[in-house]
Design a protein around this motif. Sequence first.
Motif, PDB file in Angstrom:
ATOM      1  N   PRO A 253       0.812  -1.235   0.000  1.00 19.82           N
ATOM      2  CA  PRO A 253       0.000   0.000   0.000  1.00 19.82           C
ATOM      3  C   PRO A 253       0.838   1.276   0.000  1.00 19.82           C
ATOM      4  O   PRO A 253       0.384   2.313  -0.479  1.00 19.82           O
ATOM      5  CB  PRO A 253      -0.847  -0.101   1.265  1.00 19.82           C
ATOM      6  CG  PRO A 253      -0.324  -1.239   2.037  1.00 19.82           C
ATOM      7  CD  PRO A 253       0.461  -2.113   1.121  1.00 19.82           C
ATOM      8  N   LEU A 254       2.039   1.193   0.529  1.00 17.94           N
ATOM      9  CA  LEU A 254       2.901   2.373   0.531  1.00 17.94           C
ATOM     10  C   LEU A 254       3.393   2.661  -0.890  1.00 17.94           C
ATOM     11  O   LEU A 254       3.443   3.822  -1.323  1.00 17.94           O
ATOM     12  CB  LEU A 254       4.081   2.156   1.488  1.00 17.94           C
ATOM     13  CG  LEU A 254       4.899   3.396   1.843  1.00 17.94           C
ATOM     14  CD1 LEU A 254       4.025   4.499   2.427  1.00 17.94           C
ATOM     15  CD2 LEU A 254       6.011   3.032   2.821  1.00 17.94           C
TER      16      LEU A 254
ATOM     17  N   GLN B 236       3.417  30.525   4.552  1.00 21.24           N
ATOM     18  CA  GLN B 236       3.053  29.671   3.424  1.00 21.24           C
ATOM     19  C   GLN B 236       1.957  28.709   3.858  1.00 21.24           C
ATOM     20  O   GLN B 236       1.946  28.245   4.991  1.00 21.24           O
ATOM     21  CB  GLN B 236       4.288  28.891   2.960  1.00 21.24           C
ATOM     22  CG  GLN B 236       4.066  28.132   1.663  1.00 21.24           C
ATOM     23  CD  GLN B 236       5.362  27.569   1.114  1.00 21.24           C
ATOM     24  OE1 GLN B 236       6.325  28.311   0.910  1.00 21.24           O
ATOM     25  NE2 GLN B 236       5.392  26.270   0.904  1.00 21.24           N
ATOM     26  N   GLY B 237       1.049  28.411   2.957  1.00 28.38           N
ATOM     27  CA  GLY B 237      -0.005  27.446   3.271  1.00 28.38           C
ATOM     28  C   GLY B 237       0.269  26.125   2.570  1.00 28.38           C
ATOM     29  O   GLY B 237       1.253  25.987   1.854  1.00 28.38           O
ATOM     30  N   GLY B 238      -0.640  25.170   2.780  1.00 32.10           N
ATOM     31  CA  GLY B 238      -0.545  23.902   2.067  1.00 32.10           C
ATOM     32  C   GLY B 238       0.437  22.948   2.708  1.00 32.10           C
ATOM     33  O   GLY B 238       1.561  22.790   2.243  1.00 32.10           O
ATOM     34  N   VAL B 239       0.038  22.330   3.807  1.00 35.16           N
ATOM     35  CA  VAL B 239       0.950  21.416   4.487  1.00 35.16           C
ATOM     36  C   VAL B 239       0.537  19.970   4.247  1.00 35.16           C
ATOM     37  O   VAL B 239      -0.630  19.658   4.063  1.00 35.16           O
ATOM     38  CB  VAL B 239       1.024  21.685   6.007  1.00 35.16           C
ATOM     39  CG1 VAL B 239       1.541  23.074   6.273  1.00 35.16           C
ATOM     40  CG2 VAL B 239      -0.321  21.475   6.666  1.00 35.16           C
ATOM     41  N   ALA B 240       1.541  19.117   4.235  1.00 37.66           N
ATOM     42  CA  ALA B 240       1.310  17.692   4.011  1.00 37.66           C
ATOM     43  C   ALA B 240       1.662  16.925   5.275  1.00 37.66           C
ATOM     44  O   ALA B 240       2.541  17.339   6.021  1.00 37.66           O
ATOM     45  CB  ALA B 240       2.179  17.205   2.856  1.00 37.66           C
ATOM     46  N   GLY B 241       0.974  15.835   5.493  1.00 35.82           N
ATOM     47  CA  GLY B 241       1.273  15.011   6.662  1.00 35.82           C
ATOM     48  C   GLY B 241       1.078  13.539   6.368  1.00 35.82           C
ATOM     49  O   GLY B 241       0.263  13.173   5.509  1.00 35.82           O
ATOM     50  N   THR B 242       1.845  12.729   7.057  1.00 36.06           N
ATOM     51  CA  THR B 242       1.738  11.280   6.909  1.00 36.06           C
ATOM     52  C   THR B 242       1.878  10.649   8.284  1.00 36.06           C
ATOM     53  O   THR B 242       2.677  11.123   9.091  1.00 36.06           O
ATOM     54  CB  THR B 242       2.874  10.743   6.008  1.00 36.06           C
ATOM     55  OG1 THR B 242       2.773  11.376   4.743  1.00 36.06           O
ATOM     56  CG2 THR B 242       2.776   9.238   5.826  1.00 36.06           C
ATOM     57  N   GLN B 243       1.087   9.637   8.550  1.00 35.12           N
ATOM     58  CA  GLN B 243       1.241   8.925   9.819  1.00 35.12           C
ATOM     59  C   GLN B 243       1.262   7.422   9.605  1.00 35.12           C
ATOM     60  O   GLN B 243       0.582   6.902   8.721  1.00 35.12           O
ATOM     61  CB  GLN B 243       0.113   9.311  10.794  1.00 35.12           C
ATOM     62  CG  GLN B 243       0.279  10.743  11.321  1.00 35.12           C
ATOM     63  CD  GLN B 243      -0.843  11.179  12.230  1.00 35.12           C
ATOM     64  OE1 GLN B 243      -1.490  10.356  12.886  1.00 35.12           O
ATOM     65  NE2 GLN B 243      -1.074  12.476  12.275  1.00 35.12           N
ATOM     66  N   PHE B 244       2.032   6.767  10.441  1.00 30.93           N
ATOM     67  CA  PHE B 244       2.111   5.311  10.448  1.00 30.93           C
ATOM     68  C   PHE B 244       1.659   4.826  11.823  1.00 30.93           C
ATOM     69  O   PHE B 244       2.004   5.448  12.833  1.00 30.93           O
ATOM     70  CB  PHE B 244       3.548   4.839  10.194  1.00 30.93           C
ATOM     71  CG  PHE B 244       4.019   5.077   8.784  1.00 30.93           C
ATOM     72  CD1 PHE B 244       4.379   6.348   8.368  1.00 30.93           C
ATOM     73  CD2 PHE B 244       4.093   4.034   7.872  1.00 30.93           C
ATOM     74  CE1 PHE B 244       4.814   6.580   7.067  1.00 30.93           C
ATOM     75  CE2 PHE B 244       4.528   4.246   6.566  1.00 30.93           C
ATOM     76  CZ  PHE B 244       4.890   5.522   6.161  1.00 30.93           C
TER      77      PHE B 244
ATOM     78  N   LEU C 261      -6.654   8.416  11.461  1.00 32.06           N
ATOM     79  CA  LEU C 261      -7.782   7.488  11.319  1.00 32.06           C
ATOM     80  C   LEU C 261      -7.440   6.359  10.348  1.00 32.06           C
ATOM     81  O   LEU C 261      -7.585   5.177  10.671  1.00 32.06           O
ATOM     82  CB  LEU C 261      -9.037   8.239  10.839  1.00 32.06           C
ATOM     83  CG  LEU C 261      -9.701   9.201  11.817  1.00 32.06           C
ATOM     84  CD1 LEU C 261      -8.894  10.487  11.979  1.00 32.06           C
ATOM     85  CD2 LEU C 261     -11.107   9.544  11.357  1.00 32.06           C
ATOM     86  N   GLY C 262      -6.986   6.747   9.160  1.00 30.67           N
ATOM     87  CA  GLY C 262      -6.659   5.750   8.149  1.00 30.67           C
ATOM     88  C   GLY C 262      -5.504   4.867   8.581  1.00 30.67           C
ATOM     89  O   GLY C 262      -5.511   3.656   8.351  1.00 30.67           O
ATOM     90  N   ALA C 263      -4.514   5.484   9.225  1.00 29.71           N
ATOM     91  CA  ALA C 263      -3.340   4.716   9.649  1.00 29.71           C
ATOM     92  C   ALA C 263      -3.753   3.618  10.630  1.00 29.71           C
ATOM     93  O   ALA C 263      -3.339   2.461  10.495  1.00 29.71           O
ATOM     94  CB  ALA C 263      -2.310   5.646  10.293  1.00 29.71           C
TER      95      ALA C 263
ATOM     96  N   GLY D   4      -0.254   0.237   9.582  1.00 33.25           N
ATOM     97  CA  GLY D   4      -0.975   0.942   8.528  1.00 33.25           C
ATOM     98  C   GLY D   4      -0.421   2.344   8.341  1.00 33.25           C
ATOM     99  O   GLY D   4       0.326   2.853   9.183  1.00 33.25           O
ATOM    100  N   VAL D   5      -0.836   2.959   7.241  1.00 29.64           N
ATOM    101  CA  VAL D   5      -0.370   4.307   6.928  1.00 29.64           C
ATOM    102  C   VAL D   5      -1.566   5.148   6.484  1.00 29.64           C
ATOM    103  O   VAL D   5      -2.538   4.621   5.930  1.00 29.64           O
ATOM    104  CB  VAL D   5       0.744   4.270   5.846  1.00 29.64           C
ATOM    105  CG1 VAL D   5       0.277   3.573   4.578  1.00 29.64           C
ATOM    106  CG2 VAL D   5       1.256   5.674   5.516  1.00 29.64           C
ATOM    107  N   GLY D   6      -1.503   6.447   6.761  1.00 35.63           N
ATOM    108  CA  GLY D   6      -2.546   7.377   6.325  1.00 35.63           C
ATOM    109  C   GLY D   6      -1.922   8.715   5.960  1.00 35.63           C
ATOM    110  O   GLY D   6      -0.788   9.002   6.349  1.00 35.63           O
ATOM    111  N   SER D   7      -2.673   9.521   5.222  1.00 39.53           N
ATOM    112  CA  SER D   7      -2.131  10.790   4.728  1.00 39.53           C
ATOM    113  C   SER D   7      -3.118  11.935   4.935  1.00 39.53           C
ATOM    114  O   SER D   7      -4.316  11.712   5.078  1.00 39.53           O
ATOM    115  CB  SER D   7      -1.820  10.686   3.232  1.00 39.53           C
ATOM    116  OG  SER D   7      -0.928   9.627   3.013  1.00 39.53           O
ATOM    117  N   GLY D   8      -2.582  13.127   4.891  1.00 35.26           N
ATOM    118  CA  GLY D   8      -3.464  14.283   5.030  1.00 35.26           C
ATOM    119  C   GLY D   8      -2.851  15.536   4.416  1.00 35.26           C
ATOM    120  O   GLY D   8      -1.662  15.579   4.083  1.00 35.26           O
TER     121      GLY D   8
END
Lengths: 706, 213
Positions: A360-361, A561-569, A672-674, A405-409
């Motif tokens: 999935p990654l 600056q706007g527009g930030v990305a995040g990832t969680q495991f 949540l997804g992670a 699991g992994v999730g993104s935002g």
Amino acid sequence: MASWGEASQSRLIGKRIARLSGKEKVTGKAKYTFDINRPGMLYGRILRSEVAHANVTDLDLTRAEELPGVKAIIPLIEVGRKIRYQGQEIAAVAAETDDIAKDALRLIYVELEELPFVVTEADAMAEGAPQIRDDWKANQSNPGKNEDGDVEAGFAEAAVTVEATYHTPVQTHVCLETHGNVVEWTDEQNLTVWASTQAVFGVRNDLARNLQLPANQVRVITEHMGGGFGSKFSAGTEGLAAARLSRMAGRPVKLMLTRKAEHLVAGNRPSMTQHVKAGATRDGRLIAYDMRGYGTGGTGGGAGFTGPYVYHVPNRRTERFNVAVNAGSQRAMRAPGHPQGAFAMDSLIDELAEKLGMNPLEFRRINDSSEVRQAQYTLGAQEIGWHRRNSVPGSGTGVKKRGMGVGSGQWGGGGGRGTQARITINPDGTVEAVTGTQDIGTGIRTAIAIIVAEELGLSPTDISVKIGDSGPGLPSGGSGGSQTTASVAPVIKTAAAAAKQKLFEHVAPLLQAPVDDLRVGAGTIYVASDRTKTVTWRQATGLLGVESISEGGNWNPELRQGGVAGTQFAEVEVDTQTGHVEVLKIVAVQDCGLAINRLTTESQINGGVIMGLGQTLLEERIMDPQTGRMLNANLEDYKVPGTFEIPEIKSIVFDTHRKVTGVGEPPCIPTLGAIANAVYNAIGVRIRELPITPDKVLTALAEKKA
Amino acid sequence: MSDKEKEKKQGTNISRRSFLKGVGTGTVAATVAPAILVGDSETAEAQTDGAASTAKIQLNINEKLYEIEVEARTTLLTVLRDGIDTGGNSVDLTGAKLICDRGECGGCTVLADGKAVYACMMLAMDAQSKQITTVEGIANGDDLHPVQEAFIQHDAMMCGFCTPGFIVSSVALLNENQKPTIAEIKDSLSGNTCRCGTYPFIFDAVETASEKM
């Protein structure tokens, strides 16, 4: 070009600095609205409906009014009007003590003609359901539709498709300090209000408009506040009621919501149900997405959610609508629409990847255009030990099974105009920073001190930060949308720079150097080209005579600056005998831009993860279709995370650039997804409905066996 | 219209199946029948009449004696936050918070003879013979308790509304167990709730404090 300078040159910015309000908070001296006791103050309470839908046929306040100790009482609904949800306001009372106010509510006479109600989405959409809105058909709003590309052609190209329904229930904010105000009329035309709010100027304007007062005659103060999470932007019915009671009684009134009312009427995150079909090509490209979904925000709308989310799908069709139920209305809640949308998308991505036989990654990497997140995937996978995950979901042995699991935002958080600030340097060396923002626990007070101290060569504790008060007339926006730091910091920075420049003009003649050759050191001002020429801070400010320097700033967009990305495991352990899910570890890699204060930034990431964990495993507003009431409007049956639920959290402040941005909301999204994907990886059965409670885990396991 | 007339109206002209009669919210009973009898004004009156009787008590709070008039139903938390002593002075110890109002969240935690108790669940009258310590009494003058210092150092707070309760619970824990494990910390603080999600740094802070004590 304006900039924050090089990291290597920063003395304070980006370091771990204790929050300025720490001492007050740990000694119990920090005064929240709830703690304000004014001389002669009365206690206000509100009588609320226990039924979900009714006509008010009679309302008599006489007996309550006659109770000794009752000083003012007002109706909040007229006879002939409708009650539309449990908790709706009927009348308000102010009395000498809170207990007398409580007693008075019992003496209010109300007659309600009960009407049929619906409190669940399913009941609201059922054939023949009572219609609770005149303007909607079948309790549903007109759907918002969107289409891009050619969805049918996309599905024709797909090698695999997944069709699934994902659901997240209504979540409530659970601010520990309930909504409320202490209201005091200084005379007939001037009002001072201590408000538990995330928008002092918003509440000021709100009260002025509703009470028909000039805005400059209303002063709102929020020195400390006990949590808002998006629900505390306006004065609310309770604020206006307190103002009216106070005017009537001629005495200050404190009116805070009860814990029960906080659950019922102070806002919530809407539910989401989405039926989605998506397809991917053999080489792992998302190619088609077709989604129809709805949610409930109570009697009104506002139940939006994201989808498709983060990952690009060229051919997509979406249809979303609101479902009306007889329950308290939604309000913005930490990243509105995102966590629920992310849960669905991250689950869907996993399901597609599995059908393709792909990690999935890897599948995410193919479909994610964000370079930041690509780097976060690598870092996060390393940190959690992604290689240890079950290549075959549910293949672990034993009663307790582990999975990952992994999730993104993603989020905006770039701030905006609308903040006025003043930095004042006094002849005695003291420095004041004044602006109309408010600290809702995120640490903006400390961030302001850090920025000013960095600019002036002082310590954060040298800066007297005056915020949370509309009195000085320096407006700032509400603390929402993760906008506070990116809105406030550039103004503070430019104001401090302007004040420093003015001070340099006084110092230059003394040091016999041009202004642009002057620099600040630690508590000193020196000449860059000849460091032997120096004055202390106190010597410098002493040159001001009787005149303080006081400078404003401007919102320079180059500084943010706007527009930030995040990832969680996530790594979880599922007890297959009890159904209990224990989260062992979360790795949160959060794009933070320039973190002014690394310590409080980490706190915010931890907090986001924990709130996301609560939404995934614990939290749900449970409505009773029989009585129309919320069954868990307390802190015992409505579960928020406690000490036992807290995993090891590795919060990684991912600095991608030297511009400020907001991180209040984004860290609650990927959790949540992670976790949901980790549960699947552990037990090999997918749970598509939050919260993932033991009963759902056991049912899913039983169905898998059967 | 008098109450009697109202009773009459309710009894004669209006079907109990189509009407709800509501007097207050305190005693609502859930039922599947469409008619719900909400409260009872006579009972409410009896309750309020009963509430009027008060007693003068003495409380020892943060090593200071307070003489205060309370009702039987007055909680210790109400005295701390809203109490006015017989000399007319406000007690004004607002560090302990009322959050859940039913012993679920620990926001009102104080020490009673060194043990952590929920002030919302203790009647003021029952606190008479005890030494009460609130969060305001944890520091020694300007010298913060190691727990308080560690909370600041680790940023074990955000909005800070739950912080007084966590400070007091942590002090109570370390008074009994000077070197708690992480599991013991979680267990001891499980009666306290934080919504901002400061738990990880609270655990760190308690560990640091335990090293310093």
